[in-house]
Scaffold this active site. Structure first.
Site, PDB file in Angstrom:
ATOM      1  N   ASN A   9       0.318  -1.586  -0.062  1.00  0.00           N
ATOM      2  CA  ASN A   9      -0.180   0.185  -0.054  1.00  0.00           C
ATOM      3  C   ASN A   9       0.918   1.492  -0.105  1.00  0.00           C
ATOM      4  O   ASN A   9       1.504   0.834   1.096  1.00  0.00           O
ATOM      5  CB  ASN A   9      -0.664  -0.150   1.410  1.00  0.00           C
ATOM      6  CG  ASN A   9      -1.956   0.874   1.536  1.00  0.00           C
ATOM      7  OD1 ASN A   9      -1.745   1.804   0.698  1.00  0.00           O
ATOM      8  ND2 ASN A   9      -2.088   1.642   2.218  1.00  0.00           N
ATOM      9  N   TRP A  10       1.060   1.929  -0.610  1.00  0.00           N
ATOM     10  CA  TRP A  10       2.233   2.938  -1.334  1.00  0.00           C
ATOM     11  C   TRP A  10       1.256   4.618  -0.533  1.00  0.00           C
ATOM     12  O   TRP A  10       1.968   5.200  -0.918  1.00  0.00           O
ATOM     13  CB  TRP A  10       2.577   3.285  -3.143  1.00  0.00           C
ATOM     14  CG  TRP A  10       3.387   2.124  -3.593  1.00  0.00           C
ATOM     15  CD1 TRP A  10       3.931   1.585  -2.731  1.00  0.00           C
ATOM     16  CD2 TRP A  10       3.570   1.740  -4.900  1.00  0.00           C
ATOM     17  NE1 TRP A  10       4.687   0.704  -3.412  1.00  0.00           N
ATOM     18  CE2 TRP A  10       4.904   1.132  -4.674  1.00  0.00           C
ATOM     19  CE3 TRP A  10       3.718   3.223  -5.820  1.00  0.00           C
ATOM     20  CZ2 TRP A  10       5.416   0.536  -5.454  1.00  0.00           C
ATOM     21  CZ3 TRP A  10       4.605   2.486  -6.990  1.00  0.00           C
ATOM     22  CH2 TRP A  10       4.431   1.811  -7.085  1.00  0.00           C
ATOM     23  N   LYS A  11       0.348   4.190  -0.196  1.00  0.00           N
ATOM     24  CA  LYS A  11      -0.618   5.709   0.478  1.00  0.00           C
ATOM     25  C   LYS A  11      -0.587   6.984  -0.572  1.00  0.00           C
ATOM     26  O   LYS A  11      -0.281   6.832  -1.653  1.00  0.00           O
ATOM     27  CB  LYS A  11      -0.116   5.409   1.589  1.00  0.00           C
ATOM     28  CG  LYS A  11       0.052   4.273   2.644  1.00  0.00           C
ATOM     29  CD  LYS A  11       0.262   4.850   3.564  1.00  0.00           C
ATOM     30  CE  LYS A  11      -0.002   3.446   4.752  1.00  0.00           C
ATOM     31  NZ  LYS A  11      -0.210   3.351   6.134  1.00  0.00           N
ATOM     32  N   HIS A  94      -9.583   0.607   5.391  1.00  0.00           N
ATOM     33  CA  HIS A  94      -8.258   1.238   5.350  1.00  0.00           C
ATOM     34  C   HIS A  94      -9.139   1.929   7.030  1.00  0.00           C
ATOM     35  O   HIS A  94      -9.462   2.931   6.699  1.00  0.00           O
ATOM     36  CB  HIS A  94      -7.125   1.306   4.670  1.00  0.00           C
ATOM     37  CG  HIS A  94      -5.409   1.821   5.188  1.00  0.00           C
ATOM     38  ND1 HIS A  94      -5.728   2.618   6.074  1.00  0.00           N
ATOM     39  CD2 HIS A  94      -5.137   0.268   5.176  1.00  0.00           C
ATOM     40  CE1 HIS A  94      -4.572   2.517   6.191  1.00  0.00           C
ATOM     41  NE2 HIS A  94      -3.949   1.336   5.568  1.00  0.00           N
ATOM     42  N   GLU A  96      -6.829   4.382   7.875  1.00  0.00           N
ATOM     43  CA  GLU A  96      -6.629   5.839   7.471  1.00  0.00           C
ATOM     44  C   GLU A  96      -8.394   6.623   6.386  1.00  0.00           C
ATOM     45  O   GLU A  96      -8.778   7.626   7.263  1.00  0.00           O
ATOM     46  CB  GLU A  96      -5.343   6.050   6.617  1.00  0.00           C
ATOM     47  CG  GLU A  96      -4.958   5.765   7.527  1.00  0.00           C
ATOM     48  CD  GLU A  96      -2.584   5.648   6.217  1.00  0.00           C
ATOM     49  OE1 GLU A  96      -1.893   5.905   7.590  1.00  0.00           O
ATOM     50  OE2 GLU A  96      -3.390   5.557   5.294  1.00  0.00           O
ATOM     51  N   GLU A 166      -5.582  -4.995  10.650  1.00  0.00           N
ATOM     52  CA  GLU A 166      -3.867  -4.028  11.000  1.00  0.00           C
ATOM     53  C   GLU A 166      -5.002  -3.003  12.161  1.00  0.00           C
ATOM     54  O   GLU A 166      -5.826  -2.512  12.114  1.00  0.00           O
ATOM     55  CB  GLU A 166      -4.504  -3.098  10.016  1.00  0.00           C
ATOM     56  CG  GLU A 166      -5.789  -2.606   9.438  1.00  0.00           C
ATOM     57  CD  GLU A 166      -6.013  -1.010   8.729  1.00  0.00           C
ATOM     58  OE1 GLU A 166      -4.860  -0.774   8.304  1.00  0.00           O
ATOM     59  OE2 GLU A 166      -7.043  -0.292   8.332  1.00  0.00           O
ATOM     60  N   GLY A 172       2.779   2.979  11.409  1.00  0.00           N
ATOM     61  CA  GLY A 172       3.486   3.869  10.734  1.00  0.00           C
ATOM     62  C   GLY A 172       3.933   4.603  12.656  1.00  0.00           C
ATOM     63  O   GLY A 172       4.574   5.100  12.619  1.00  0.00           O
ATOM     64  N   LYS A 191     -12.974 -17.601  12.973  1.00  0.00           N
ATOM     65  CA  LYS A 191     -14.007 -18.286  13.706  1.00  0.00           C
ATOM     66  C   LYS A 191     -15.292 -16.952  13.080  1.00  0.00           C
ATOM     67  O   LYS A 191     -16.120 -17.367  12.639  1.00  0.00           O
ATOM     68  CB  LYS A 191     -14.070 -18.013  14.839  1.00  0.00           C
ATOM     69  CG  LYS A 191     -15.106 -18.729  15.839  1.00  0.00           C
ATOM     70  CD  LYS A 191     -14.420 -18.501  16.513  1.00  0.00           C
ATOM     71  CE  LYS A 191     -16.025 -19.213  18.199  1.00  0.00           C
ATOM     72  NZ  LYS A 191     -17.378 -18.793  17.770  1.00  0.00           N
ATOM     73  N   SER A 212       2.768  -2.231  10.808  1.00  0.00           N
ATOM     74  CA  SER A 212       4.685  -2.071  10.432  1.00  0.00           C
ATOM     75  C   SER A 212       5.450  -3.963  10.633  1.00  0.00           C
ATOM     76  O   SER A 212       6.146  -4.076  11.271  1.00  0.00           O
ATOM     77  CB  SER A 212       4.989  -2.038  12.142  1.00  0.00           C
ATOM     78  OG  SER A 212       4.720   0.256  12.572  1.00  0.00           O
ATOM     79  N   GLY A 233       3.242  -0.857   4.307  1.00  0.00           N
ATOM     80  CA  GLY A 233       3.361  -0.167   4.249  1.00  0.00           C
ATOM     81  C   GLY A 233       4.515   0.731   4.090  1.00  0.00           C
ATOM     82  O   GLY A 233       4.306   0.624   2.464  1.00  0.00           O
ATOM     83  N   GLY A 234       4.834   1.782   4.837  1.00  0.00           N
ATOM     84  CA  GLY A 234       6.233   1.684   4.704  1.00  0.00           C
ATOM     85  C   GLY A 234       7.334   0.722   4.131  1.00  0.00           C
ATOM     86  O   GLY A 234       8.063   1.381   3.076  1.00  0.00           O
TER      87      GLY A 234
END
Length: 256
Positions: A9-11, A94, A96, A166, A172, A191, A212, A233-234
């Site tokens: 996910n390059w955001k 997501h 965010e 997540e 982050g 479940k 992360s 992400g990062g």
């Protein structure tokens, strides 16, 4: 064995030029046959990346979409626009999007339904904040989010989606849930799916961990049968880092 997924996910990072440069530097050496490798890029880069990755086995996804086919929704992108480009996946709900853009369980349900109707694979995100976790509400919140997202789907449709746990407090921040924590929640998510459908459907649905994730910790998460990959992400922004994540997941496929 469920096929592993590594989804980047390059955001809101990378211009089109930078996105193309990323793929000029990354080499997967055929590992995408054993791992469903997805890069979810900003909308402006999607056309170029679909063309760039045609022969690579890498799939290109969007980070969001509207649930309507078309309409007076300024600034939005429809699922049919994505499929026309050759996009195959879309991140839905997501944390965010939920936190900053007022996404709700209902909008997540509508987008999930629409993505499936347009032959897109939805990567549906669920998870709790630190406050919710400390209040002991993790299972309650996660179950609500999962049940809302899959409500009204057939068993066949449910098997096509990807769920991603997540923990918001681990995104982050440099913190990550322990393998035991992540496995426990993901087992509970499975479940929850079984409760809505049956165990066979729950066994087929792929569930990712996202929080992360890095090359130096992904192996520990993939060592458990409950976790089918990662939403990253990062660490997905660096070519060598992302390639290493795919490599580790591919080795898991070898073992399977």
């Amino acid at each position: 064995m469920r096929k592993s997924v590594i989804a980047g996910n390059w955001k809101m990072y990378k211009t089109v030029t930078e996105a193309l440069e990323f793929f000029s530097k990354v080499e997967f050496a055929g590992k995408t046959d054993r791992v469903e490798t997805v890069v979810c890029a900003p909308f402006v880069a999607l056309p170029a990346l679909v063309q760039e990755t045609k022969a690579s086995g890498i799939r290109i996804g969007a980070q969001n979409m509207h649930w309507e086919e078309e309409g007076a929704y300024t600034g939005e992108i429809s699922p049919s626009m994505l499929t026309a480009l050759g996009v195959t996946h879309a991140i839905i709900g997501h944390s965010e999007r939920r936190a900053y853009f007022a996404e709700t369980d209902e909008s997540v349900r509508l987008k999930t339904r629409s993505a499936l109707d347009h032959q897109l694979t939805p990567i549906v995100c669920v998870g709790e904040t630190l406050e919710e976790r400390e209040a002991g509400r993790t299972r309650e919140l996660v179950r609500e989010q999962v049940v809302a997202a899959i409500r009204g789907l057939s068993s066949e449709e449910a098997c096509r989606l990807i769920l991603a746990y997540e923990p918001v407090w681990a995104i982050g921040t440099g913190r990550s849930a322990t393998v035991e924590d992540a496995t426990d929640v993901i087992r509970f998510i499975r479940k929850s799916v079984a409760d809505q459908f049956d165990q066979q459907v729950a066994n087929e649905v792929r569930i990712l961990y996202g929080g992360s994730v890095k090359p130096d910790n992904i192996q520990s998460f993939l060592d458990t049968d409950e976790i089918d990959g990662a939403l990253v992400g990062g660490a997905s922004l660096d070519p060598s880092s992302f390639a290493r994540l795919v490599e580790v997941a591919a080795q898991r496929g070898d073992l399977g």
